[in-house]
Design a protein around this motif. Sequence first.
Motif, PDB file in Angstrom:
ATOM      1  N   THR A 105      -0.834  16.693  14.598  1.00 12.09           N
ATOM      2  CA  THR A 105      -1.044  15.272  14.286  1.00 12.09           C
ATOM      3  C   THR A 105      -2.235  15.101  13.343  1.00 12.09           C
ATOM      4  OG1 THR A 105      -0.148  14.556  16.416  1.00 12.09           O
ATOM      5  CG2 THR A 105      -1.579  13.008  15.269  1.00 12.09           C
ATOM      6  N   LYS A 106      -3.315  15.806  13.642  1.00  6.99           N
ATOM      7  CA  LYS A 106      -4.507  15.718  12.793  1.00  6.99           C
ATOM      8  C   LYS A 106      -4.214  16.222  11.385  1.00  6.99           C
ATOM      9  CE  LYS A 106      -9.351  17.099  12.610  1.00  6.99           C
ATOM     10  NZ  LYS A 106     -10.437  17.854  13.297  1.00  6.99           N
ATOM     11  N   GLU A 135      -2.181  13.628   9.574  1.00  7.22           N
ATOM     12  CA  GLU A 135      -3.024  12.483   9.224  1.00  7.22           C
ATOM     13  C   GLU A 135      -3.957  12.819   8.065  1.00  7.22           C
ATOM     14  OE1 GLU A 135      -4.965  11.585  12.872  1.00  7.22           O
ATOM     15  OE2 GLU A 135      -3.359  10.268  13.580  1.00  7.22           O
ATOM     16  N   GLY A 136      -4.237  14.101   7.886  1.00  8.43           N
ATOM     17  CA  GLY A 136      -5.144  14.513   6.840  1.00  8.43           C
ATOM     18  C   GLY A 136      -4.484  14.773   5.500  1.00  8.43           C
ATOM     19  N   VAL A 162       7.904   6.848  10.342  1.00  4.76           N
ATOM     20  CA  VAL A 162       7.094   7.005  11.539  1.00  4.76           C
ATOM     21  C   VAL A 162       7.544   6.009  12.594  1.00  4.76           C
ATOM     22  CG1 VAL A 162       4.763   6.925  12.467  1.00  4.76           C
ATOM     23  CG2 VAL A 162       5.155   7.764  10.142  1.00  4.76           C
ATOM     24  N   THR A 200       1.856   8.695  17.533  1.00  5.86           N
ATOM     25  CA  THR A 200       0.486   9.084  17.242  1.00  5.86           C
ATOM     26  C   THR A 200       0.396   9.905  15.975  1.00  5.86           C
ATOM     27  OG1 THR A 200       0.752  11.051  18.599  1.00  5.86           O
ATOM     28  CG2 THR A 200      -0.124   9.097  19.676  1.00  5.86           C
ATOM     29  N   ALA A 201       1.554  10.276  15.422  1.00  4.84           N
ATOM     30  CA  ALA A 201       1.540  11.126  14.232  1.00  4.84           C
ATOM     31  C   ALA A 201       1.685  10.323  12.957  1.00  4.84           C
ATOM     32  CB  ALA A 201       2.660  12.144  14.319  1.00  4.84           C
ATOM     33  N   SER A 202       1.418   9.018  12.993  1.00  4.35           N
ATOM     34  CA  SER A 202       1.508   8.232  11.766  1.00  4.35           C
ATOM     35  C   SER A 202       0.568   8.829  10.741  1.00  4.35           C
ATOM     36  CB  SER A 202       1.132   6.782  12.049  1.00  4.35           C
ATOM     37  OG  SER A 202      -0.163   6.713  12.567  1.00  4.35           O
ATOM     38  N   ILE A 203       1.043   8.972   9.518  1.00  7.85           N
ATOM     39  CA  ILE A 203       0.311   9.714   8.500  1.00  7.85           C
ATOM     40  C   ILE A 203      -0.623   8.791   7.734  1.00  7.85           C
ATOM     41  CG2 ILE A 203       0.572  11.165   6.451  1.00  7.85           C
ATOM     42  CD1 ILE A 203       3.360  11.830   7.476  1.00  7.85           C
ATOM     43  N   LYS A 204      -1.897   9.207   7.588  1.00 13.20           N
ATOM     44  CA  LYS A 204      -2.817   8.497   6.704  1.00 13.20           C
ATOM     45  C   LYS A 204      -2.420   8.860   5.281  1.00 13.20           C
ATOM     46  CE  LYS A 204      -6.761   8.402   9.818  1.00 13.20           C
ATOM     47  NZ  LYS A 204      -8.151   8.845  10.025  1.00 13.20           N
ATOM     48  N   THR A 205      -2.221   7.862   4.468  1.00 11.66           N
ATOM     49  CA  THR A 205      -1.647   8.141   3.153  1.00 11.66           C
ATOM     50  C   THR A 205      -2.573   8.946   2.281  1.00 11.66           C
ATOM     51  OG1 THR A 205      -2.514   6.128   2.173  1.00 11.66           O
ATOM     52  CG2 THR A 205      -0.381   5.999   3.275  1.00 11.66           C
TER      53      THR A 205
END
Length: 291
Positions: free
Chosen positions: A233-234, A237-238, A253, A258-263
């Motif tokens: 997940t981290k 997100e990274g 998503v 909890t695995a929503s990706i930070k763009t």
Amino acid sequence: NAALEEARVILANDNATQEEVDASFARLSVAMHMLEFLKGDKTELQDLVDSTAELVEGNYTEESWTALQEALTNANTVLNNENAMQEEVDGAYDNLQAAINGLEEAEVVDKSLLEAMVNKVLGLEEDKYIPSTWQAMLPELEAAQEVLGNEKATQAEVDEACDALTRAYLNLRLKPNKDLLADLINKANGLNSASYTANTWAVVENEVIKAKAVLEDLEASEAEVKAAEKALTKALEGLVAKPGNTVDTSTPVKAGDTASIKTGDNGLTGIFAGLTMLSLAGLSLLRRKED
């Protein structure tokens, strides 16, 4: 009676020889001497034998019960002997009474807890537990079942088997739920690597490899699964999108995932910044108009 009758005949016979007289005398003397051996009174012995009929073998130790059976056999032999004398009857009585007095009560073994534990384990479903912990429990279950079926098992043996099975039961570990981990792996596999910077994508690839290993490991613990989920997940997100690329949304998503990706996408960031600036400009114009 036979010796006496013979003696009477010889006594009445005037032609009887001295040898016949002596022989008859000796025979009658022996017969008279035998009358001193009185027939034994078996009433009390019979009553004592009858009193053992209500005794239950399982209530007494094997050794003391065997001694009783030997004394009973001897007593019945004396009872069936018509020529048994009082001395023999008294001896059989004393031996039987001693055997009765020597009976030792068998230990009352309580197997209820062991039986309940065995039934509890037998009701479990093997495929829900980590294989190694299940296999470690099986010998203890087998041993407990053996003790449970052993009529001569002592309380100490029963307690030991119950404790061992209980420990093995407590050491069982449920297989962790790997659904989320599988979803994360599928999500990562659905992304387009060309859309992201090499270094951030390399992190995702590395965590996917680790996550797959945990997913396929039948011995993986709950802690290991959670750690793999957190790490992947981290990594997701990274992810940072390459300049000029938008984030690959081919794998949407899920809500609450909890695995929503930070763009990290510069394009989207610019859009959001532009919208913010427009909003601020509009607010400023509105305030000037009001002034």
